[in-house]
Design a protein around this motif. Structure first.
Motif, mmCIF file in Angstrom:
data_model
loop_
_atom_site.group_PDB
_atom_site.id
_atom_site.type_symbol
_atom_site.label_atom_id
_atom_site.label_comp_id
_atom_site.label_asym_id
_atom_site.label_seq_id
_atom_site.Cartn_x
_atom_site.Cartn_y
_atom_site.Cartn_z
ATOM 1 N N LEU A 1 -24.223 46.416 -19.986
ATOM 2 C CA LEU A 1 -24.180 47.873 -19.911
ATOM 3 C C LEU A 1 -22.784 48.303 -19.449
ATOM 4 N N PRO A 2 -22.349 49.496 -19.822
ATOM 5 C CA PRO A 2 -21.041 49.967 -19.351
ATOM 6 C C PRO A 2 -20.934 49.974 -17.826
ATOM 7 N N ARG A 3 -22.044 50.240 -17.167
ATOM 8 C CA ARG A 3 -22.057 50.238 -15.698
ATOM 9 C C ARG A 3 -21.623 48.881 -15.153
ATOM 10 N N ASP A 4 -22.070 47.803 -15.811
ATOM 11 C CA ASP A 4 -21.733 46.460 -15.349
ATOM 12 C C ASP A 4 -20.337 46.025 -15.803
ATOM 13 N N LYS A 5 -19.854 46.574 -16.930
ATOM 14 C CA LYS A 5 -18.524 46.197 -17.409
ATOM 15 C C LYS A 5 -17.424 46.789 -16.548
ATOM 16 N N TYR A 6 -17.561 48.057 -16.202
ATOM 17 C CA TYR A 6 -16.459 48.787 -15.587
ATOM 18 C C TYR A 6 -16.616 49.025 -14.100
ATOM 19 N N THR A 7 -17.744 48.655 -13.515
ATOM 20 C CA THR A 7 -17.918 48.786 -12.064
ATOM 21 C C THR A 7 -18.393 47.455 -11.506
ATOM 22 N N THR A 8 -18.222 47.303 -10.223
ATOM 23 C CA THR A 8 -18.643 46.082 -9.551
ATOM 24 C C THR A 8 -19.412 46.438 -8.292
ATOM 25 N N PHE A 9 -20.196 45.514 -7.806
ATOM 26 C CA PHE A 9 -20.992 45.752 -6.604
ATOM 27 C C PHE A 9 -20.096 45.817 -5.374
ATOM 28 N N SER A 10 -20.375 46.764 -4.488
ATOM 29 C CA SER A 10 -19.655 46.887 -3.229
ATOM 30 C C SER A 10 -20.621 47.397 -2.169
ATOM 31 N N PRO B 1 -12.796 36.930 -11.440
ATOM 32 C CA PRO B 1 -13.911 37.076 -12.387
ATOM 33 C C PRO B 1 -14.699 38.352 -12.090
ATOM 34 N N ILE B 2 -15.040 39.077 -13.129
ATOM 35 C CA ILE B 2 -15.838 40.287 -12.958
ATOM 36 C C ILE B 2 -17.299 39.871 -12.920
ATOM 37 N N PRO B 3 -17.999 40.163 -11.808
ATOM 38 C CA PRO B 3 -19.415 39.770 -11.759
ATOM 39 C C PRO B 3 -20.204 40.530 -12.816
ATOM 40 N N ARG B 4 -20.985 39.807 -13.593
ATOM 41 C CA ARG B 4 -21.694 40.426 -14.715
ATOM 42 C C ARG B 4 -23.074 40.914 -14.356
ATOM 43 N N THR B 5 -23.538 40.625 -13.164
ATOM 44 C CA THR B 5 -24.851 41.075 -12.732
ATOM 45 C C THR B 5 -24.767 41.665 -11.329
ATOM 46 N N THR B 6 -25.720 42.503 -11.003
ATOM 47 C CA THR B 6 -25.817 43.091 -9.671
ATOM 48 C C THR B 6 -26.700 42.196 -8.815
ATOM 49 N N PRO B 7 -26.396 42.012 -7.517
ATOM 50 C CA PRO B 7 -27.253 41.203 -6.663
ATOM 51 C C PRO B 7 -28.684 41.754 -6.623
#
Length: 110
Positions: free
Chosen positions: A72-81, A101-107
């Protein structure tokens, strides 16, 4: 006391020239395209390693991750913080985001 800004509290160009002021508010089209390109290149490397027959634990974990086209665009362009509002932060706000590396999934749980 501080009604008129004079002396040590006067804003100068040096005071306003910090790094935080130079980070763009949103990703440009070019930067987004470069993020997608890097993700596709990682996908190609994973496919090449799988095709070569190499076996290791990290490769097994990498095969489970979604490909760039499935993300999803949310996962491509943002990361968990943990500290950011709604626990997401734009990828370009992460220091050295092109080299990490850009994490591809949210925890789990977020």
């Amino acid at each position: 006391m501080f009604g008129s800004i004079v002396g040590a509290f006067r804003p100068t160009l040096t005071a306003f020239g910090g790094r935080a002021w130079r980070i763009p508010w949103r990703l440009s089209k070019t930067r987004k395209a470069n993020v997608r390109k890097r993700l596709r290149e990682v996908d190609d490397v994973i496919e090449t390693l799988v095709a070569s027959g190499v076996e290791c634990k990290q490769l097994e974990l990498a095969k489970v991750l979604p490909k760039e086209s499935e993300m999803l665009p949310r996962d491509k362009y943002t990361t968990f913080s943990r500290t950011a509002n709604k626990h997401r932060k734009s990828v370009h706000k992460v220091p050295h985001f092109t080299k990490r590396p850009i994490p591809r999934t949210t925890p789990e749980g977020f």
